[in-house]
Design a protein around this motif. Structure first.
Motif, PDB file in Angstrom:
ATOM      1  N   ILE A 157      -9.648  45.583  19.665  1.00 26.71           N
ATOM      2  CA  ILE A 157     -10.021  45.800  20.930  1.00 26.71           C
ATOM      3  C   ILE A 157      -9.422  46.348  22.069  1.00 26.71           C
ATOM      4  O   ILE A 157      -9.593  46.746  22.635  1.00 26.71           O
ATOM      5  CB  ILE A 157     -10.715  43.901  20.914  1.00 26.71           C
ATOM      6  N   GLY A 158      -7.519  45.449  21.918  1.00 28.06           N
ATOM      7  CA  GLY A 158      -7.642  45.830  23.017  1.00 28.06           C
ATOM      8  C   GLY A 158      -7.158  47.238  23.394  1.00 28.06           C
ATOM      9  O   GLY A 158      -6.998  47.891  23.927  1.00 28.06           O
ATOM     10  N   VAL A 159      -6.817  47.624  21.818  1.00 29.25           N
ATOM     11  CA  VAL A 159      -6.691  48.960  21.802  1.00 29.25           C
ATOM     12  C   VAL A 159      -7.594  50.211  22.124  1.00 29.25           C
ATOM     13  O   VAL A 159      -7.612  51.176  22.584  1.00 29.25           O
ATOM     14  CB  VAL A 159      -6.519  49.903  19.793  1.00 29.25           C
ATOM     15  N   PHE A 160      -8.620  49.936  21.512  1.00 29.87           N
ATOM     16  CA  PHE A 160      -9.944  50.235  22.141  1.00 29.87           C
ATOM     17  C   PHE A 160      -9.687  50.095  23.279  1.00 29.87           C
ATOM     18  O   PHE A 160     -10.337  51.996  24.308  1.00 29.87           O
ATOM     19  CB  PHE A 160     -11.260  49.862  21.678  1.00 29.87           C
ATOM     20  N   GLN A 161      -9.389  49.191  24.060  1.00 30.93           N
ATOM     21  CA  GLN A 161      -9.467  50.005  25.773  1.00 30.93           C
ATOM     22  C   GLN A 161      -8.773  50.168  25.838  1.00 30.93           C
ATOM     23  O   GLN A 161      -9.113  51.009  27.505  1.00 30.93           O
ATOM     24  CB  GLN A 161      -9.126  47.384  25.888  1.00 30.93           C
ATOM     25  N   VAL A 162      -7.620  50.805  25.424  1.00 27.98           N
ATOM     26  CA  VAL A 162      -7.116  52.460  26.500  1.00 27.98           C
ATOM     27  C   VAL A 162      -7.654  53.059  26.444  1.00 27.98           C
ATOM     28  O   VAL A 162      -8.089  54.283  27.405  1.00 27.98           O
ATOM     29  CB  VAL A 162      -5.371  52.095  25.924  1.00 27.98           C
TER      30      VAL A 162
END
Length: 273
Positions: A157-162
């Motif tokens: 999910i953090g990668v999507f936030q990028v």
């Protein structure tokens, strides 16, 4: 400079921020577009700072609404519940790592390259289509509680936030979309998105304040405070409304909205401006 007029502009931007930060329609994108029309009469560097720091008001709304759920020291929680809350925070921090690293390293470059109307319009449309496609798949949710989120899911999910570092994407939109794709329910994906926003948006606000090279005037401080308070009050309403809405509806309406707005923005800047 008419200070009263600038305060009214700050209120308008605070309203836009409060609504669009939590709905998956891009707060930064809307703020850039609204500023295009109202043009705050401050130095460009301060306006850029305002558009970021006003988000702090939205953070406080999450803290208020979810204080008990986020507070690991609550006396009303059992030892197990406190441990679960600490674990939730650790997953939130894991989700913040990718965007934190990329944001610190490339924040200025991203602003220089992507903070413009064309990028905003394109990302509005692209992720609008994404929401419609994902919702049409009718994927079954396998993660229906916050505690069930794994560290791997949190990191992804953090990668999507990028992706949301590019304006028009929507931080909440990117993380909710990513969460749904990973099997999180709409409610869990939305709440986890709210919580991840706390350190991310606080860090972004603090970073911009530290990097601001000017000295704050009374008018600038007042405008910042008015914008943040407005964003806080509107965010409380927007978050409650969103959570009530998604109990019975999907996110496709936001996808259609994003596409329509993106097309209008492209047409405006191509033929009218």
């Amino acid at each position: 400079m008419n200070l009263t007029l600038e305060i009214l502009k700050a209120i308008l931007l605070g309203i836009v921020q409060g609504i669009t930060e939590w709905l998956p329609i891009s707060s930064t994108g809307h703020m850039i577009l609204v500023d295009e029309f109202i043009k705050m009469q401050f130095p460009a560097e301060f306006v850029d700072l305002f558009l970021v720091v006003v988000q702090f008001g939205s953070i406080l709304a999450v803290v208020l609404l979810y204080f008990h759920k986020l507070n690991p020291f609550s006396r009303r929680k059992s030892a197990t519940e406190k441990a679960n809350t600490f674990e939730l925070w650790s997953k939130v921090l894991v989700a913040c790592v990718p965007a934190g690293i990329i944001g610190v390293l490339f924040n200025d470059t991203i602003k220089e390259l992507f903070f413009n109307s064309t990028v905003v319009a394109i990302t509005l449309i692209v992720y609008g289509i994404g929401f419609i496609l994902i919702e049409n798949q009718k994927k079954v949710s396998v993660t229906n509680t916050l505690n069930a989120i794994t560290y791997k899911e949190a990191l992804l999910i953090g990668v999507f936030q990028v992706l949301a570092l590019i304006p028009g994407t929507s931080r909440s939109g990117a993380t909710i979309l990513g969460g749904i794709m990973l099997g999180l329910s709409r409610t869990v994906a939305s709440e986890f998105t709210f919580f991840v926003a706390i350190p991310v948006m606080f860090g972004a606000s603090l970073l911009d304040i530290v990097k601001y090279s000017g000295s704050f005037t009374f008018a600038q401080v007042l405008v910042l405070l008015v914008g943040m308070v407005t964003a806080f009050l509107v965010s409380v309403v927007a978050i409650r409304a969103l959570m009530k809405y998604i109990r019975k509806h999907d996110f496709k309406i936001f996808g259609y909205y994003r596409i329509a707005l993106g097309v209008l923005v492209l047409l405006y800047f191509a033929f009218i401006r």
